[in-house]
Design a protein around this motif. Structure first.
Motif: not given
Length: 442
Positions: A69-84
């Motif tokens: 959804t549009r709201q989910q996309k906005r949240r992902l734009e503020q979500t930092i990915a941490y990877a191992v």
């Protein structure tokens, strides 16, 4: 529903409508207010339906479908990915069980003080599938991935042979799994860490600077390694630290490799393909070369350390910022080479000793030179070893908080009953014997 959604709704002008003059009690006005509340009720229901928040672990997880959804996309734009990256199982099963567990919880706890959300990823080679089934329970999104290059397609036969030997680096060609960090395009920033690391402070400041407009003036004085990077007005593609202890006397700053256990990138398929191309071309002979540029060899030169060092120093010298290794990816390194009577860091006239920094100023620590916490080494509280002591203590405290507050487990011996010598490890070390995590089921 999310706490922040409730706070958002509570601060909206709608509240003023309920404080309007008492005479305005017409049916139309009431119906309007009721309809507004109904709309927000539906909004909250949709939010709760599509996203769930585990209050103990704090990771956003998409539960239904692949459409955002549009709201989910906005949240992902503020979500930092941490990877191992997990390349193989090997004999050290603790590193793929306890390491990722404590790392994930350290990320979560610091996210509570951050304005950014986060999401965890694990790039897992098929050879490591048998020892990583627990990672989803730790809220890692697991991606089973082959090495991003086919070693048989490397043009340089000598380099092709070298990358397949573990003596070239930690894991042979499987170490290139880390390059998949550049492909997580749904996130604005990706932080790749080794599993034997811990986050100690939110890194919002460097994230903020990275996301500023390209031509904005960015003050990196508190973060950059070198004065020339203290203020920049260009796009920041990434951050890294260098592994100066692995260098040699004749190496210039730019010839030292990137420390492969920590780097921060903006996802970019173009950069991912560019790095793949460098590997497949295989312009490597002791070190990477290009025309008249010849980089020197060191342990890891053929792998991520040398590849990224060459990429950020020669191919794109203005792409990334080298961070202060005392504060980011701290390894408590001794800066002085006693045998050669020189500072290991070229151009550092002060020969800064990262062992002497206050532990409260460290953003992340990488358990390399101090050893792994599960080795149960003991360090005295003197000038050169107290930081290792503090970092071990922080790791054990994070594990303790995870097990007692999230996994609802109890120590076999309560803290107050532990011997003084065992309290620093929260009872997980008895002498040199480590008590491994038995389960991460909640």
């Amino acid at each position: 529903p999310h706490v922040e959604v409730l706070q958002y709704i509570g601060s909206m002008p709608l509240r003023r409508q309920w404080q309007a003059k008492p005479r305005r009690t017409r049916l139309g006005s009431c119906a309007f207010n009721i309809s507004i509340l109904a709309i927000f009720g539906i909004f909250l229901w949709v939010e709760a339906y599509f996203f769930s928040i585990d209050e103990n672990v704090g990771v956003q997880r998409l539960e239904h479908g692949n459409k955002l959804t549009r709201q989910q996309k906005r949240r992902l734009e503020q979500t930092i990915a941490y990877a191992v990256s997990i390349t193989h199982c090997g004999q050290d099963r603790i590193k793929v069980m306890d390491g990722p567990a404590v790392l994930s919880h350290s990320i979560h706890r610091n996210s509570l003080r951050s304005k950014y959300h986060y999401r965890l990823y694990a790039f897992v080679h098929p050879a490591a599938q048998n020892c990583t089934s627990h990672l989803p329970k730790l809220n890692y999104t697991v991606k089973i991935l082959e090495t991003p290059i086919d070693v048989n397609e490397i043009k340089n036969a000598e380099y092709r042979k070298r990358v397949q030997t573990e003596s070239a680096g930690c894991c042979g060609e499987k170490e290139f799994l880390k390059l998949y960090s550049y492909t997580l395009h749904e996130h604005p920033i990706v932080v790749h860490l080794d599993a034997d690391a811990i986050i100690l402070r939110p890194m919002d400041e460097i994230f903020d600077l990275m996301l500023q407009p390209d031509n904005a003036v960015k003050n990196l004085t508190s973060h950059a390694m070198w004065p020339q990077d203290s203020t920049v007005s260009r796009r920041i593609h990434g951050y890294f630290t260098r592994d100066y202890p692995m260098g040699t006397k004749s190496m210039r700053v730019e010839h030292n490799g990137v420390q492969g256990g920590f780097w921060v990138v903006r996802p970019s398929v173009a950069e991912f393909e560019e790095l793949r191309h460098l590997i497949l071309e295989g312009n490597f002979s002791r070190g990477w070369y290009d025309g008249d540029a010849q980089y020197m060899g060191f342990y890891g030169a053929a792998m991520i350390q040398g590849l990224l060092g060459f990429y950020y120093s020669h191919i794109h010298p203005n792409y990334a910022i080298e961070l202060n290794p005392c504060r980011y990816n701290n390894m408590a390194a001794d800066p002085w080479d006693k045998k050669e009577a020189r500072c290991k860091t070229p151009s550092d006239k002060q020969c800064t000793d990262c062992r002497h920094i206050n532990a409260s100023e460290v953003y992340s620590h990488h358990f390399t030179l101090c050893g792994k916490p599960w080795w149960c080494k003991r360090y005295p509280l003197n000038q050169n070893t107290s930081l290792c002591h503090r970092m071990f203590e922080a790791w054990f405290e994070t594990r303790y908080h995870l097990e007692t507050n999230v996994l609802a487990k109890r120590l076999s011996t309560p803290l107050e009953q532990l011997l003084e010598r065992d309290r620093h490890s929260y009872g997980y070390c008895k002498g040199r014997s480590y008590s491994q995590m038995k389960s991460i089921d909640r």
